[in-house]
Scaffold this motif. Structure first.
Motif, PDB file in Angstrom:
ATOM      1  N   THR A  79      47.966  47.336  26.856  1.00 60.43           N
ATOM      2  CA  THR A  79      48.491  48.585  26.320  1.00 60.43           C
ATOM      3  C   THR A  79      48.314  49.748  27.282  1.00 60.43           C
ATOM      4  N   LEU A  80      49.390  50.500  27.435  1.00 65.14           N
ATOM      5  CA  LEU A  80      49.363  51.792  28.117  1.00 65.14           C
ATOM      6  C   LEU A  80      49.122  52.812  27.014  1.00 65.14           C
ATOM      7  N   LYS A  81      48.127  53.685  27.182  1.00 64.71           N
ATOM      8  CA  LYS A  81      47.777  54.619  26.108  1.00 64.71           C
ATOM      9  C   LYS A  81      48.012  56.070  26.498  1.00 64.71           C
ATOM     10  N   SER A  82      48.399  56.816  25.481  1.00 60.72           N
ATOM     11  CA  SER A  82      48.502  58.272  25.566  1.00 60.72           C
ATOM     12  C   SER A  82      47.859  58.787  24.284  1.00 60.72           C
ATOM     13  N   GLY A  83      46.582  59.165  24.356  1.00 62.05           N
ATOM     14  CA  GLY A  83      45.854  59.535  23.142  1.00 62.05           C
ATOM     15  C   GLY A  83      45.783  58.337  22.213  1.00 62.05           C
ATOM     16  N   ALA A  84      46.217  58.524  20.952  1.00 66.61           N
ATOM     17  CA  ALA A  84      46.191  57.444  19.966  1.00 66.61           C
ATOM     18  C   ALA A  84      47.436  56.556  20.043  1.00 66.61           C
ATOM     19  N   ASN A  85      48.413  56.914  20.875  1.00 65.94           N
ATOM     20  CA  ASN A  85      49.660  56.154  20.981  1.00 65.94           C
ATOM     21  C   ASN A  85      49.550  55.096  22.077  1.00 65.94           C
ATOM     22  N   ALA A  86      50.245  53.979  21.874  1.00 73.63           N
ATOM     23  CA  ALA A  86      50.175  52.891  22.850  1.00 73.63           C
ATOM     24  C   ALA A  86      51.533  52.214  23.017  1.00 73.63           C
ATOM     25  N   LEU A  87      51.873  51.918  24.264  1.00 75.11           N
ATOM     26  CA  LEU A  87      53.038  51.104  24.612  1.00 75.11           C
ATOM     27  C   LEU A  87      52.515  49.754  25.086  1.00 75.11           C
ATOM     28  N   THR A  88      53.122  48.682  24.625  1.00 75.31           N
ATOM     29  CA  THR A  88      52.706  47.376  25.135  1.00 75.31           C
ATOM     30  C   THR A  88      53.389  47.116  26.478  1.00 75.31           C
ATOM     31  N   TYR A  89      52.704  46.381  27.333  1.00 76.61           N
ATOM     32  CA  TYR A  89      53.222  46.002  28.645  1.00 76.61           C
ATOM     33  C   TYR A  89      52.463  44.756  29.081  1.00 76.61           C
ATOM     34  N   ASN A  90      52.846  44.205  30.208  1.00 80.25           N
ATOM     35  CA  ASN A  90      52.029  43.150  30.793  1.00 80.25           C
ATOM     36  C   ASN A  90      52.234  43.103  32.287  1.00 80.25           C
ATOM     37  N   VAL A  91      51.376  42.333  32.953  1.00 78.67           N
ATOM     38  CA  VAL A  91      51.403  42.168  34.401  1.00 78.67           C
ATOM     39  C   VAL A  91      51.490  40.674  34.681  1.00 78.67           C
ATOM     40  N   TYR A  92      52.366  40.315  35.617  1.00 76.81           N
ATOM     41  CA  TYR A  92      52.673  38.913  35.887  1.00 76.81           C
ATOM     42  C   TYR A  92      52.471  38.581  37.361  1.00 76.81           C
ATOM     43  N   THR A  93      52.292  37.294  37.628  1.00 75.34           N
ATOM     44  CA  THR A  93      52.121  36.826  39.012  1.00 75.34           C
ATOM     45  C   THR A  93      53.453  36.556  39.698  1.00 75.34           C
ATOM     46  N   ASP A  94      54.531  36.489  38.931  1.00 79.69           N
ATOM     47  CA  ASP A  94      55.837  36.097  39.480  1.00 79.69           C
ATOM     48  C   ASP A  94      56.909  37.127  39.165  1.00 79.69           C
ATOM     49  N   ALA A  96      59.835  36.691  38.074  1.00 77.92           N
ATOM     50  CA  ALA A  96      60.544  36.393  36.823  1.00 77.92           C
ATOM     51  C   ALA A  96      59.772  36.921  35.610  1.00 77.92           C
ATOM     52  N   ARG A  97      58.525  37.361  35.858  1.00 77.00           N
ATOM     53  CA  ARG A  97      57.651  37.896  34.815  1.00 77.00           C
ATOM     54  C   ARG A  97      57.462  36.905  33.676  1.00 77.00           C
ATOM     55  N   SER A  98      57.105  35.675  34.066  1.00 77.63           N
ATOM     56  CA  SER A  98      56.887  34.619  33.083  1.00 77.63           C
ATOM     57  C   SER A  98      55.439  34.124  33.056  1.00 77.63           C
ATOM     58  N   ILE A  99      54.627  34.443  34.077  1.00 75.65           N
ATOM     59  CA  ILE A  99      53.238  33.976  34.152  1.00 75.65           C
ATOM     60  C   ILE A  99      52.314  35.194  34.109  1.00 75.65           C
ATOM     61  N   VAL A 100      51.579  35.355  32.998  1.00 77.31           N
ATOM     62  CA  VAL A 100      50.696  36.509  32.827  1.00 77.31           C
ATOM     63  C   VAL A 100      49.527  36.400  33.798  1.00 77.31           C
ATOM     64  N   TRP A 101      49.291  37.478  34.561  1.00 73.98           N
ATOM     65  CA  TRP A 101      48.177  37.528  35.514  1.00 73.98           C
ATOM     66  C   TRP A 101      46.949  37.991  34.766  1.00 73.98           C
ATOM     67  N   GLY A 102      45.947  37.121  34.708  1.00 74.16           N
ATOM     68  CA  GLY A 102      44.717  37.432  33.992  1.00 74.16           C
ATOM     69  C   GLY A 102      43.521  36.797  34.663  1.00 74.16           C
ATOM     70  N   ASP A 103      42.633  36.242  33.827  1.00 72.25           N
ATOM     71  CA  ASP A 103      41.410  35.646  34.349  1.00 72.25           C
ATOM     72  C   ASP A 103      41.404  34.123  34.267  1.00 72.25           C
ATOM     73  N   GLY A 104      42.553  33.536  33.957  1.00 75.41           N
ATOM     74  CA  GLY A 104      42.660  32.076  33.881  1.00 75.41           C
ATOM     75  C   GLY A 104      42.392  31.517  32.498  1.00 75.41           C
ATOM     76  N   THR A 105      42.077  32.371  31.517  1.00 76.53           N
ATOM     77  CA  THR A 105      41.853  31.888  30.159  1.00 76.53           C
ATOM     78  C   THR A 105      43.140  32.005  29.361  1.00 76.53           C
ATOM     79  N   PRO A 128      51.542  42.447  41.936  1.00 76.73           N
ATOM     80  CA  PRO A 128      51.509  42.390  40.473  1.00 76.73           C
ATOM     81  C   PRO A 128      52.847  42.931  39.941  1.00 76.73           C
ATOM     82  N   TYR A 129      53.520  42.135  39.122  1.00 77.42           N
ATOM     83  CA  TYR A 129      54.824  42.497  38.560  1.00 77.42           C
ATOM     84  C   TYR A 129      54.619  43.007  37.137  1.00 77.42           C
ATOM     85  N   GLY A 130      54.877  44.289  36.902  1.00 82.77           N
ATOM     86  CA  GLY A 130      54.677  44.880  35.584  1.00 82.77           C
ATOM     87  C   GLY A 130      55.961  44.964  34.787  1.00 82.77           C
ATOM     88  N   ARG A 131      55.818  44.887  33.457  1.00 81.73           N
ATOM     89  CA  ARG A 131      56.975  45.026  32.560  1.00 81.73           C
ATOM     90  C   ARG A 131      56.558  45.671  31.246  1.00 81.73           C
TER      91      ARG A 131
END
Length: 153
Positions: A79-94, A96-105, A128-131
């Motif tokens: 989540t990207l936050k602005s005060g109490a408001n939040a937009l969902t997003y994610n970061v990917y390794t590719d 095509a933005r199909s593989i979420v970049w995280g800690d391997g879990t 890092p590919y963001g969307r």
């Protein structure tokens, strides 16, 4: 309404030491384009993670893994936050933005690499590919999040 959106990727002033090498990491955050609400289109952008390694004793081969934490959300919905408001997003390794970049879990993967350790610094860059998904209805504001980069080798 339009938003100013930014994602910082925090590369702690980290120096990792192994028997053969010293590595450092630096990062350039992802800055998303303006997002229009309600019903905004998908917003994509990229950042940069740079890993620099230098041999300390001898020339040889080495490897490392780059992990990102979940930031202020979860790996499924960062989540990207602005005060109490939040937009969902994610970061990917590719791109095509199909593989979420995280800690391997769970659904996430890390980036791994092997390299020849030289006596002169060698830097490799990873993207890092963001969307931000389309059609989120949020008030205007500056939305941010911070992710931590962890290098393990």
């Amino acid at each position: 309404m339009k938003y100013l959106l930014s994602l910082s990727i925090l590369a702690l002033p980290l120096s990792a030491h192994a028997l053969l090498a010293t590595c450092t990491v630096s990062a350039t955050g992802i800055t998303f384009p303006a997002y229009t609400s309600p019903g905004g289109a998908t917003a994509d952008s990229t950042g940069d993670i740079a890993v620099t390694c230098t041999a300390t004793l001898v020339i040889g081969t080495g490897s490392y893994t780059i992990a990102l934490n979940a930031g202020s959300g979860t790996f499924v919905n960062r989540t990207l936050k602005s005060g109490a408001n939040a937009l969902t997003y994610n970061v990917y390794t590719d791109s095509a933005r199909s593989i979420v970049w995280g800690d391997g879990t769970g659904v996430t993967q890390t980036e791994s690499d092997s390299y020849l350790i030289l006596l002169t610094p060698t830097t490799r860059h990873y993207t890092p590919y963001g969307r931000i998904p389309a059609a989120q209805n949020k008030p205007a504001g500056t939305y941010t999040d911070t992710l931590t980069v962890t290098i393990t080798y």
